[in-house]
Motif scaffolding. Sequence first.
Motif: not given
Length: 336
Positions: A128-129, A132
């Motif tokens: 997820g990071s 992003w």
Amino acid sequence: MEANIAVPSEKKPTWGGGGVKPFGASYGKMMMWFFIVSDALTFSGFLAAYGLTRFKFIDSWPIADEVFTHIPFIHGEFPMYYVAFMTFILIFSSVTMVLAVDAGHKMNKKKVTWYLFATIIGGLIFVGSQAWEWKTFIKGSYGAVKTTDGKILQFAQQTGVDDDGKPIYKQIALADFVVGDRGDHTVEHSRKNGLWFESGESVSQYSIPQIIASYEANPNIQIRSEKIDLSTKKKIVLSRDKGAQELAKGKLVVEGANLEVNEYGNTIFADFFFFITGFHGFHVFSGIVINIIIFFNVILGTYERRGHYEMVEKVGLYWHFVDLVWVFVFTFFYLV
């Protein structure tokens, strides 16, 4: 005439999970090691290509501390902080995987379940990071101008002087000094403003004439080149006159990075970034999916009935490999 046929006194089983085990490892474990070695060679080739390309274009390569400065939901510049956090999370997930394997050796189903769950959560946070980070990189932070001869012009403002009396410059965004409207009638094509919709490139909110006018009206703004002064490891700041000459050759306002343009500098950096981090991210995502499958098998008691947790150990080898590869990717892209 009789034919003599040799009949083996004992049929030896082929190596397929039983029989002789080379190096004391099972068939499945050996196959995992073969895969890891071949995949390691693939990543080595990618990183070697990156290193050679960076060395070739070292004077125009983006500076990592100026590219990766964001933290979700927090305004400001924090160079490498979030990347360091991502790295810590992935390495910590490798620790929980070690604990899961160790618990499997002790046939402790409860601990295997919890440690695998923690590993999955760590992997999800990392992926997820990374998503992003991709979004932030694509969107951009400052904006720049690309000239007719392919140069990237960034904008900076003096913030002080160093101990030697030399000016210190900080990069600023187009929004920090560009004023007025575009000065033309360019409108981004969308479903709302046309009878027939065709997808196309997005239109920047700024135009080249608008940026030139704002630059000329603000004497505090300097233009800095994509080129790096190798002695100071900083971007070269042009004089006002030289900056105006270069800006007059502007043909495109660049906001963010993609496979064609890159506001941070050399476009090849973006190509390698998307390809290598994306390839690694795919490996992490694959590992998460496999870990989830193993996790549910543990809950269902599959490995308890088999009498061993070797499958957890094999998946653990893959997960450690993915973590180790990230250490090299992190070093090449962010630290060197």
